[in-house]
Design an enzyme around this catalytic site. Sequence first.
Site, PDB file in Angstrom:
ATOM      1  N   SER A   8      26.955  52.419  39.963  1.00 38.58           N
ATOM      2  CA  SER A   8      26.112  51.335  40.442  1.00 38.58           C
ATOM      3  C   SER A   8      25.122  51.881  41.457  1.00 38.58           C
ATOM      4  O   SER A   8      25.494  52.650  42.352  1.00 38.58           O
ATOM      5  CB  SER A   8      26.968  50.255  41.100  1.00 38.58           C
ATOM      6  OG  SER A   8      26.154  49.355  41.822  1.00 38.58           O
ATOM      7  N   HIS A  31      24.417  51.387  36.217  1.00 38.23           N
ATOM      8  CA  HIS A  31      24.836  50.003  36.421  1.00 38.23           C
ATOM      9  C   HIS A  31      23.897  49.327  37.406  1.00 38.23           C
ATOM     10  O   HIS A  31      23.726  49.781  38.547  1.00 38.23           O
ATOM     11  CB  HIS A  31      26.275  49.983  36.950  1.00 38.23           C
ATOM     12  CG  HIS A  31      26.914  48.630  36.966  1.00 38.23           C
ATOM     13  ND1 HIS A  31      27.492  48.058  35.849  1.00 38.23           N
ATOM     14  CD2 HIS A  31      27.063  47.731  37.963  1.00 38.23           C
ATOM     15  CE1 HIS A  31      27.986  46.882  36.159  1.00 38.23           C
ATOM     16  NE2 HIS A  31      27.736  46.657  37.438  1.00 38.23           N
ATOM     17  N   ASP A  33      23.124  46.004  39.497  1.00 35.09           N
ATOM     18  CA  ASP A  33      23.682  44.763  40.022  1.00 35.09           C
ATOM     19  C   ASP A  33      22.551  43.795  40.357  1.00 35.09           C
ATOM     20  O   ASP A  33      21.839  43.967  41.348  1.00 35.09           O
ATOM     21  CB  ASP A  33      24.517  45.043  41.269  1.00 35.09           C
ATOM     22  CG  ASP A  33      25.795  45.799  40.943  1.00 35.09           C
ATOM     23  OD1 ASP A  33      26.615  45.259  40.181  1.00 35.09           O
ATOM     24  OD2 ASP A  33      25.969  46.928  41.438  1.00 35.09           O
ATOM     25  N   MET A  35      21.491  40.217  41.571  1.00 31.12           N
ATOM     26  CA  MET A  35      22.058  39.115  42.346  1.00 31.12           C
ATOM     27  C   MET A  35      20.947  38.166  42.793  1.00 31.12           C
ATOM     28  O   MET A  35      19.850  38.603  43.145  1.00 31.12           O
ATOM     29  CB  MET A  35      22.801  39.651  43.569  1.00 31.12           C
ATOM     30  CG  MET A  35      23.840  40.712  43.256  1.00 31.12           C
ATOM     31  SD  MET A  35      24.712  41.239  44.743  1.00 31.12           S
ATOM     32  CE  MET A  35      25.504  42.734  44.141  1.00 31.12           C
ATOM     33  N   HIS A  64      24.292  43.973  35.260  1.00 32.49           N
ATOM     34  CA  HIS A  64      25.389  43.070  35.619  1.00 32.49           C
ATOM     35  C   HIS A  64      24.772  41.883  36.347  1.00 32.49           C
ATOM     36  O   HIS A  64      24.382  41.987  37.505  1.00 32.49           O
ATOM     37  CB  HIS A  64      26.394  43.809  36.507  1.00 32.49           C
ATOM     38  CG  HIS A  64      27.546  42.967  36.942  1.00 32.49           C
ATOM     39  ND1 HIS A  64      28.483  43.410  37.854  1.00 32.49           N
ATOM     40  CD2 HIS A  64      27.938  41.719  36.589  1.00 32.49           C
ATOM     41  CE1 HIS A  64      29.387  42.466  38.048  1.00 32.49           C
ATOM     42  NE2 HIS A  64      29.062  41.427  37.301  1.00 32.49           N
ATOM     43  N   MET A  66      24.786  38.738  38.266  1.00 28.94           N
ATOM     44  CA  MET A  66      25.537  37.858  39.157  1.00 28.94           C
ATOM     45  C   MET A  66      24.564  36.776  39.611  1.00 28.94           C
ATOM     46  O   MET A  66      24.099  36.752  40.748  1.00 28.94           O
ATOM     47  CB  MET A  66      26.127  38.659  40.315  1.00 28.94           C
ATOM     48  CG  MET A  66      27.267  39.564  39.860  1.00 28.94           C
ATOM     49  SD  MET A  66      27.753  40.809  41.071  1.00 28.94           S
ATOM     50  CE  MET A  66      26.590  42.124  40.652  1.00 28.94           C
ATOM     51  N   MET A 135      36.099  42.155  37.583  1.00 30.42           N
ATOM     52  CA  MET A 135      35.770  42.478  38.962  1.00 30.42           C
ATOM     53  C   MET A 135      37.056  42.765  39.746  1.00 30.42           C
ATOM     54  O   MET A 135      38.003  41.976  39.685  1.00 30.42           O
ATOM     55  CB  MET A 135      35.021  41.322  39.621  1.00 30.42           C
ATOM     56  CG  MET A 135      33.639  41.045  39.050  1.00 30.42           C
ATOM     57  SD  MET A 135      32.490  42.427  39.266  1.00 30.42           S
ATOM     58  CE  MET A 135      32.493  42.625  41.059  1.00 30.42           C
ATOM     59  N   ASP A 173      35.035  46.962  37.820  1.00 28.95           N
ATOM     60  CA  ASP A 173      33.919  47.061  38.761  1.00 28.95           C
ATOM     61  C   ASP A 173      34.365  46.594  40.136  1.00 28.95           C
ATOM     62  O   ASP A 173      34.730  45.436  40.320  1.00 28.95           O
ATOM     63  CB  ASP A 173      32.757  46.191  38.255  1.00 28.95           C
ATOM     64  CG  ASP A 173      31.538  46.248  39.157  1.00 28.95           C
ATOM     65  OD1 ASP A 173      31.568  46.950  40.180  1.00 28.95           O
ATOM     66  OD2 ASP A 173      30.545  45.578  38.825  1.00 28.95           O
TER      67      ASP A 173
END
Length: 222
Positions: A8, A31, A33, A35, A64, A66, A135, A173
């Site tokens: 990540s 990866h 993230d 958000m 990913h 979120m 997670m 993760d």
Amino acid sequence: MAVQITPSILNADFAALGAEVARIASADWVHLDVMDNHFVPNLTFGPAMVEAIAQSTDLPLDAHLMIDDPDREAPAYVEAGCGSVTFHAEATRAPVRLARELRALGARACLGLRPATSIEPYADLLPEFDTILLMSVEPGFGGQRFLDVVVSKIRRARELIERHGGEIWLQVDGGVSPDTIERCAEAGADVFVAGSAVYSADDPDAMVRRLRDLATAASRLG
């Protein structure tokens, strides 16, 4: 399948992401993230930044999400260059429809579950997904401590995947490090997201290789 390490970049230097990604040349995926400061209490970046990262590396990108509205937003990340897109079970209204849409666009469709979300309600839907992401911290911030209670969930998820057959990846993760990756691999995980463990190392790429070796050895024992 062979163990995969997907570092990540959440703990990388955002001012020089191209150079930071170049420091993990041995990674299987990068990866990302994403958000939105709603689904989780943090804000990172969106499709435009993902597209810029895609142009700076030949490594495949694993987004990913979120975010609150993946049903509407997820396809944009395939268009931005991601080969894999994870959306959360807790946020999507129509997980099967979204998974099929992502697959039709040419990406892997992945279902993410927070630590408190059980895998069992999704048992019958597993063949609709290419990856299940579990997670092992509460999503939102890097550098958190691994939640040991998730190990039994990894084991249950692997058992359910094996009942269905086929090749569904099981990704973990959160808090993945040399101290925790072997337990996850032995329990049945085969794809590992590591952020702070990689980017806090003097040689991030050497850490990627070390994590892969540890997980591979543990999975053979399992």
